[in-house]
Design an enzyme around this catalytic site. Sequence first.
Site, PDB file in Angstrom:
ATOM      1  N   CYS A 113       0.822  -1.212   0.000  1.00 39.80           N
ATOM      2  CA  CYS A 113       0.000   0.000   0.000  1.00 39.80           C
ATOM      3  C   CYS A 113       0.857   1.264   0.000  1.00 39.80           C
ATOM      4  O   CYS A 113       0.438   2.298  -0.514  1.00 39.80           O
ATOM      5  CB  CYS A 113      -0.977   0.003   1.170  1.00 39.80           C
ATOM      6  SG  CYS A 113      -0.231  -0.224   2.791  1.00 39.80           S
ATOM      7  N   HIS A 188      -1.742   0.938   7.269  1.00 39.55           N
ATOM      8  CA  HIS A 188      -2.196   1.118   5.889  1.00 39.55           C
ATOM      9  C   HIS A 188      -1.875   2.537   5.431  1.00 39.55           C
ATOM     10  O   HIS A 188      -1.886   3.484   6.224  1.00 39.55           O
ATOM     11  CB  HIS A 188      -3.705   0.874   5.810  1.00 39.55           C
ATOM     12  CG  HIS A 188      -4.237   0.840   4.411  1.00 39.55           C
ATOM     13  ND1 HIS A 188      -3.763  -0.011   3.444  1.00 39.55           N
ATOM     14  CD2 HIS A 188      -5.224   1.577   3.811  1.00 39.55           C
ATOM     15  CE1 HIS A 188      -4.422   0.191   2.310  1.00 39.55           C
ATOM     16  NE2 HIS A 188      -5.305   1.148   2.514  1.00 39.55           N
ATOM     17  N   ASP A 205      -6.947   5.164  -2.589  1.00 38.29           N
ATOM     18  CA  ASP A 205      -6.648   3.955  -1.826  1.00 38.29           C
ATOM     19  C   ASP A 205      -6.864   2.770  -2.761  1.00 38.29           C
ATOM     20  O   ASP A 205      -7.976   2.519  -3.214  1.00 38.29           O
ATOM     21  CB  ASP A 205      -7.578   3.874  -0.613  1.00 38.29           C
ATOM     22  CG  ASP A 205      -7.308   2.668   0.278  1.00 38.29           C
ATOM     23  OD1 ASP A 205      -6.531   1.774  -0.120  1.00 38.29           O
ATOM     24  OD2 ASP A 205      -7.875   2.620   1.384  1.00 38.29           O
TER      25      ASP A 205
END
Length: 260
Positions: A113, A188, A205
């Site tokens: 991520c 994250h 995202d």
Amino acid sequence: MANQPRPSPVFDGYPHTHRKSFIPLESNPTVFTQLIHDLGISSDLQFEDVYSIDEPDLLAFIPRPVLALILVFPTSPTYERRKNVREDARAMYEGYGEGEDVVWYKQTIYNACGLYGILHAVSNGEARAFIKPNTVLSKLVTESIPLSPERRTLYLESSSDLETAHTRAARQGDSAVPANADDEVDYHYICLVKSAKNGHLYEMDGDCKGPVDRGMVLKEGEDLLSENALTVVREYIESGGEGGNIGFGLMALVKTPNDE
């Protein structure tokens, strides 16, 4: 036993798995800056830590304009529930081509991520103009933009140059590198960008169904440290659930200061 694909947290309405795993990146502006330069961003850009979003004296140290923000935060059941509710109400993103308001990459590489946050930061807004020709990033952006989201996903997965640069960066920093790329990480990354097309603030995202238009227009002169953008950051911090604001970090993509 061979490693099995991990279930993805993407709420896209159908079963999905991560087909690859990367060693996660440390939340460290030096590491992130090294990676963007390695991939092909000009040395005129770098990442800086944002130590406070409420203290003017600390904010004054951040070079302006801020071209993108990358927020890292601890995931929690509260966060997952909120995200699930929002994503269940959305359709899958199908945008592609030069008509896109923002360039979005669906994440199918586990523990990557941070990389997807970087790609969102440098593929959008003013930052995109700092991609040097004949580099990994120039090829990636040029060749992936015409592709559908799913084909774009496969393009990223198949890029050995991208994987090599990420692995090199992931082994830097001050934290111990996980022994296994499949190890679970409870943090994250997301990215906030300003669209070069419509000036809207977007939350990017790769673990969502697509980019999230926050419905805010950043006018000329308003960057990613404007009050509108910081409202989104505060939402994440204030809704941190079990962890409160512990473990949150924020990095700004900025122009490298001229020390001359």
